[in-house]
Write an enzyme that holds these catalytic residues in place. Structure first.
Site, short mmCIF file in Angstrom:
data_model
loop_
_atom_site.label_atom_id
_atom_site.label_comp_id
_atom_site.label_asym_id
_atom_site.label_seq_id
_atom_site.Cartn_x
_atom_site.Cartn_y
_atom_site.Cartn_z
CG ASP A 18 6.29 14.32 9.35
OD1 ASP A 18 6.00 14.00 8.70
OD2 ASP A 18 7.26 14.54 10.03
CD GLU B 80 -4.80 9.09 2.17
OE1 GLU B 80 -4.12 10.15 1.84
OE2 GLU B 80 -5.04 8.86 3.35
CG PHE C 103 -8.51 9.56 -2.34
CD1 PHE C 103 -8.56 9.48 -1.18
CD2 PHE C 103 -8.90 8.86 -4.05
CE1 PHE C 103 -10.19 10.25 -1.77
CE2 PHE C 103 -9.86 9.43 -3.99
CZ PHE C 103 -11.05 10.11 -2.57
NE ARG C 104 -4.47 4.06 -7.63
CZ ARG C 104 -3.52 4.99 -7.20
NH1 ARG C 104 -3.83 6.28 -7.76
NH2 ARG C 104 -2.23 4.50 -7.11
#
Length: 122
Positions: free
Chosen positions: A99, A73, A35-36
């Site tokens: 997954d 995300e 995410f970052r």
């Protein structure tokens, strides 16, 4: 059955929802490396999108493909957190859910890549 957490109305509800949303963004930023990376990518590419997009539609497509990647995300992270909350034991269904969430992120990334490629080079 009514949830005891759904008792707010009007501005209080909006305020609480915004607070929960910002808490979720902060927690995800703190705990998720992917995410970052996507946020930093977006911080670089969004200004590039406004500079390189020739039309308003192109700019919207470039920016929205990045935002879609971030949204997916966040959803994937939520799925992973719920699964880890239930159990950290290895389980076929847990693996499948994780997954599938990962595949959703991959598809969003490919979408972003293709949109940028087509607008910038074709």
């Amino acid at each position: 059955m009514v949830s005891p957490y759904k008792n707010k109305k009007g501005f209080d509800r909006l305020s609480a929802a915004l607070n929960h949303s910002f808490e979720g963004l902060k927690a995800t930023f703190k705990n998720e490396e992917a995410f970052r990376q996507e946020i930093f990518l977006a911080l670089i590419l969004i200004p590039v999108a406004f500079y390189t997009g020739d039309t308003t539609v192109e700019k919207i497509l470039l920016v929205s493909s990045l935002i879609l990647l971030i949204v997916i995300e966040l959803i994937n992270t939520g799925i992973e957190v719920i699964i880890d909350r239930v159990s950290l034991d290895k389980n076929e269904l847990s693996k499948l859910a994780k997954d599938i969430g990962s595949a959703a992120v991959l598809i969003a990334f490919l979408n972003c890549f293709i949109v940028w490629l087509m607008i910038l080079f074709f």
